[in-house]
Scaffold this motif. Structure first.
Motif, PDB file in Angstrom:
ATOM      1  N   TYR A  69       0.829  -1.204   0.000  1.00  0.00           N
ATOM      2  CA  TYR A  69       0.000   0.000   0.000  1.00  0.00           C
ATOM      3  C   TYR A  69       0.871   1.265   0.000  1.00  0.00           C
ATOM      4  O   TYR A  69       0.640   2.193  -0.779  1.00  0.00           O
ATOM      5  N   GLY A  70       1.865   1.297   0.884  1.00  0.00           N
ATOM      6  CA  GLY A  70       2.739   2.464   0.951  1.00  0.00           C
ATOM      7  C   GLY A  70       3.521   2.676  -0.325  1.00  0.00           C
ATOM      8  O   GLY A  70       3.665   3.806  -0.808  1.00  0.00           O
ATOM      9  N   THR A  71       4.022   1.589  -0.902  1.00  0.00           N
ATOM     10  CA  THR A  71       4.802   1.707  -2.132  1.00  0.00           C
ATOM     11  C   THR A  71       3.930   2.113  -3.308  1.00  0.00           C
ATOM     12  O   THR A  71       4.338   2.915  -4.153  1.00  0.00           O
ATOM     13  N   TYR A  72       2.718   1.575  -3.372  1.00  0.00           N
ATOM     14  CA  TYR A  72       1.791   1.984  -4.433  1.00  0.00           C
ATOM     15  C   TYR A  72       1.504   3.484  -4.352  1.00  0.00           C
ATOM     16  O   TYR A  72       1.586   4.203  -5.340  1.00  0.00           O
ATOM     17  N   ASN A  73       1.173   3.957  -3.153  1.00  0.00           N
ATOM     18  CA  ASN A  73       0.944   5.387  -2.981  1.00  0.00           C
ATOM     19  C   ASN A  73       2.177   6.192  -3.378  1.00  0.00           C
ATOM     20  O   ASN A  73       2.079   7.249  -4.003  1.00  0.00           O
ATOM     21  N   LEU A 259      12.994  -2.696  -3.436  1.00  0.00           N
ATOM     22  CA  LEU A 259      13.745  -2.070  -4.523  1.00  0.00           C
ATOM     23  C   LEU A 259      13.160  -0.715  -4.887  1.00  0.00           C
ATOM     24  O   LEU A 259      13.887   0.271  -5.077  1.00  0.00           O
ATOM     25  N   LEU A 260      11.858  -0.654  -4.968  1.00  0.00           N
ATOM     26  CA  LEU A 260      11.204   0.605  -5.336  1.00  0.00           C
ATOM     27  C   LEU A 260      11.394   1.666  -4.253  1.00  0.00           C
ATOM     28  O   LEU A 260      11.540   2.853  -4.560  1.00  0.00           O
ATOM     29  N   THR A 261      11.406   1.271  -2.990  1.00  0.00           N
ATOM     30  CA  THR A 261      11.627   2.226  -1.906  1.00  0.00           C
ATOM     31  C   THR A 261      13.001   2.875  -2.028  1.00  0.00           C
ATOM     32  O   THR A 261      13.139   4.095  -1.917  1.00  0.00           O
ATOM     33  N   VAL A 262      14.017   2.049  -2.258  1.00  0.00           N
ATOM     34  CA  VAL A 262      15.374   2.578  -2.428  1.00  0.00           C
ATOM     35  C   VAL A 262      15.441   3.489  -3.655  1.00  0.00           C
ATOM     36  O   VAL A 262      16.030   4.577  -3.612  1.00  0.00           O
ATOM     37  N   ALA A 263      14.803   3.067  -4.753  1.00  0.00           N
ATOM     38  CA  ALA A 263      14.830   3.852  -5.989  1.00  0.00           C
ATOM     39  C   ALA A 263      14.199   5.229  -5.784  1.00  0.00           C
ATOM     40  O   ALA A 263      14.702   6.246  -6.279  1.00  0.00           O
ATOM     41  N   VAL A 266      16.658   7.488  -3.905  1.00  0.00           N
ATOM     42  CA  VAL A 266      17.784   7.869  -4.773  1.00  0.00           C
ATOM     43  C   VAL A 266      17.343   8.909  -5.799  1.00  0.00           C
ATOM     44  O   VAL A 266      18.042   9.898  -6.056  1.00  0.00           O
ATOM     45  N   ILE A 267      16.180   8.707  -6.394  1.00  0.00           N
ATOM     46  CA  ILE A 267      15.660   9.663  -7.378  1.00  0.00           C
ATOM     47  C   ILE A 267      15.451  11.036  -6.744  1.00  0.00           C
ATOM     48  O   ILE A 267      15.759  12.072  -7.345  1.00  0.00           O
ATOM     49  N   THR A 268      14.957  11.051  -5.525  1.00  0.00           N
ATOM     50  CA  THR A 268      14.721  12.318  -4.827  1.00  0.00           C
ATOM     51  C   THR A 268      16.021  13.085  -4.630  1.00  0.00           C
ATOM     52  O   THR A 268      16.110  14.284  -4.935  1.00  0.00           O
ATOM     53  N   VAL A 269      17.032  12.406  -4.103  1.00  0.00           N
ATOM     54  CA  VAL A 269      18.333  13.054  -3.881  1.00  0.00           C
ATOM     55  C   VAL A 269      18.903  13.557  -5.203  1.00  0.00           C
ATOM     56  O   VAL A 269      19.392  14.690  -5.303  1.00  0.00           O
ATOM     57  N   VAL A 447       8.754   5.295   2.674  1.00  0.00           N
ATOM     58  CA  VAL A 447       9.364   5.018   3.986  1.00  0.00           C
ATOM     59  C   VAL A 447       8.279   4.606   4.980  1.00  0.00           C
ATOM     60  O   VAL A 447       8.471   3.688   5.786  1.00  0.00           O
ATOM     61  N   GLY A 448       7.117   5.271   4.898  1.00  0.00           N
ATOM     62  CA  GLY A 448       6.013   4.919   5.793  1.00  0.00           C
ATOM     63  C   GLY A 448       5.541   3.494   5.584  1.00  0.00           C
ATOM     64  O   GLY A 448       5.136   2.815   6.545  1.00  0.00           O
ATOM     65  N   GLY A 449       5.564   3.013   4.338  1.00  0.00           N
ATOM     66  CA  GLY A 449       5.184   1.633   4.072  1.00  0.00           C
ATOM     67  C   GLY A 449       6.121   0.645   4.743  1.00  0.00           C
ATOM     68  O   GLY A 449       5.685  -0.401   5.254  1.00  0.00           O
ATOM     69  N   GLN A 450       7.418   0.971   4.754  1.00  0.00           N
ATOM     70  CA  GLN A 450       8.384   0.117   5.446  1.00  0.00           C
ATOM     71  C   GLN A 450       8.214   0.213   6.954  1.00  0.00           C
ATOM     72  O   GLN A 450       8.267  -0.793   7.674  1.00  0.00           O
ATOM     73  N   VAL A 451       7.996   1.449   7.440  1.00  0.00           N
ATOM     74  CA  VAL A 451       7.777   1.654   8.870  1.00  0.00           C
ATOM     75  C   VAL A 451       6.536   0.892   9.332  1.00  0.00           C
ATOM     76  O   VAL A 451       6.510   0.301  10.425  1.00  0.00           O
TER      77      VAL A 451
END
Length: 493
Positions: A69-73, A259-263, A266-269, A447-451
């Motif tokens: 859910y978090g990653t989709y959002n 993988l998508l969370t890390v991506a 990285v894209i943001t930075v 990050v919230g999805g992982q949290v």
């Protein structure tokens, strides 16, 4: 007396929408139906993912469903970056909104197909379509006002009412159909809503004047071909990575989510680094971008907690609240309508408040208020979770109170953030900056999805209290740095 409405967006015959440009009504209704489809599907997504296979669900663990859910959002808002680029450089905001709406509708229709794979395929289409629509419709709202007009915050607050009107109706319709009749029927209702949105936009776009009609910085000739080639290479690289994962037996829900969370991070930075080092923006624009970086961090932290309403709090509503009213057990997803109805009530009040206060309260201070209130909502949620320890069902009024506090925080931060983004944006990055604003939500949600995985293993009171107090502390810190951030904004308030 000078008008707050640029000439290209000034409505013929002087007609207005609640005292604002007539074009705001078209954008208001388009966004309302888009949010109906989005929040209707979102209200039942985690419940569908965690429902037992015998109940026509997918039978996922709660921790995995929360991360999905978090990653989709997050992906929905991440795609606002390329969506803004497409508008800025290729087809303009107006056509981007139209094509985005069409793709979103297609995604929801795919989700309505009663098979397991259809949900993930449909979500992929919705991600692409929302990336085109979401940043560009907000940019068009900004185009209706002068750059530093105090009416901008009021206009965005009214626009925000459209978002939440759709968000209020959607769980009532899609939630009932999904939980009480059939999950895929609920997804189908969301598809019909987006279809209404596209039709309304086509009918009402004559009111838009020149807003979003042309790309802000169009690519031509060889530059256009080069950019499209690079985009194609990027898509091919993504497909290659997914293929390698599949061949290696690592193509699982959890591996893709991680993988998508890390991506996303990285894209943001990389994106901030690109803008801040761009030699074509002025020193004033660079200073404003440094201020925006602070606001971005505050916003991402806000959404990390706030958007758990559809995952952790939704599951709490399903498992731990007494939803029986006169013998009828109402769907847990109906509680997702509490937040938007409170915003509908509160948005005009906050629009009036910001207009009345003018520039006396700075944007960083408004963000700080949002963070503190968001944190206090989770502190209250910790008390609700403690009352539910041992399997007792608690009153749904606990969640109503939590959402009420969050709404006050959201109205202090979110519409103000939309307005600040259009004010602080370097001219070269107009639509892309709106994408960058939504990237704050993407980072927060990823990050919230992982949290949120921790919610399955930590005691619920500990989980809510820990992150609630952290948000309050960050809000206090934001107040302390508000003057510094205001100076970096270089004359913008």
């Amino acid at each position: 007396m000078p008008s707050d409405t640029p000439a290209g967006a000034r409505p013929p015959g002087g007609k207005t929408f609640f005292g604002h440009p007539r074009a705001l009504s078209t954008l208001f209704l388009t966004e309302m139906w888009e949010r109906f489809s989005f929040y209707g599907m979102r209200a039942i997504l985690v419940l569908y993912l965690t429902a037992a296979v015998a109940e026509d669900g997918l039978g996922m663990r709660e921790s995995t469903a929360n991360a999905v859910y978090g990653t989709y959002n997050a992906l929905v808002y991440l795609m606002a970056l390329p969506g803004g680029w497409v508008a800025d450089r290729l087809i303009g905001a107006r056509r981007s909104v139209l094509w985005g709406g069409v793709i979103i509708a297609a995604g929801h229709y795919v989700m309505a197909v009663p098979t397991g794979w259809s949900v993930f395929a449909g979500m992929a289409l919705i991600v692409l379509g929302t990336g085109l629509l979401k940043p560009n419709i907000s940019t068009m709202v900004g185009d209706l006002y002068e750059r530093d007009s105090p009416r901008r915050d009021a206009g965005f607050s009214i626009f925000y009412m459209g978002i939440n009107l759709g968000g209020f109706i959607a769980p009532l319709v899609c939630g009932f159909l999904g939980e009480k009749v059939n999950w895929h029927l609920g997804f189908g209702a969301a598809a019909i809503g987006m279809t209404f949105g596209v039709a309304q936009y086509v009918i009402g776009r004559r009111h838009l004047g020149d807003a979003g009609a042309r790309p802000a910085d169009p690519l031509l000739g060889a530059d256009r071909r080069r950019a499209l080639t690079r985009a194609g290479i990027g898509v091919a690289a993504l497909l290659l990575v997914l293929t390698v994962l599949a061949v290696a037996g690592l193509f699982t829900v959890n591996s893709v989510v991680n993988l998508l969370t890390v991506a996303i991070i990285v894209i943001t930075v990389g994106y901030f680094a690109r803008i801040l080092t761009d030699q074509e923006i002025s020193s004033t624009e660079r200073s404003r971008m440094k201020a925006y970086l602070w606001l971005f961090v505050f916003a991402a932290s806000f959404w990390l907690i706030y958007d758990q309403a559809g995952s952790v709090l939704n599951i709490f509503a399903a498992d731990n609240t007494d939803r029986d009213v006169l013998g009828f057990t109402f769907p847990a997803s109906w509680l997702q309508s509490v937040n938007p109805i409170l915003i509908i009530v509160g948005a005009p009040l906050f629009a009036w408040l910001w207009l009345r206060l003018g520039h006396r309260v700075s944007t960083p201070v408004k963000f700080a208020v949002g963070l503190v209130l968001n944190g206090l909502s989770f502190v209250l949620m910790a008390a609700a979770a403690r009352a539910a320890v041992g399997g007792d069902l608690v009153s749904p009024w606990w969640l109503v109170a939590v959402f009420a506090i969050q709404v006050a925080g959201e109205l202090s931060l979110s519409p103000v953030g939309l307005s600040a983004t259009t004010r602080l944006a370097p001219v070269k990055y107009a639509s892309q900056m709106m994408g960058l604003w939504f990237l704050a939500t993407a980072v927060g949600d990823a990050v919230g999805g992982q949290v949120a995985r921790l919610a399955e293993t930590w005691p619920a009171p500990t989980y809510f209290l820990t992150f609630g107090l952290a948000s309050v502390a960050l809000g206090v810190g934001a107040v302390m740095f508000s003057r510094h951030v205001s100076r970096l904004m270089a004359g913008m308030h």
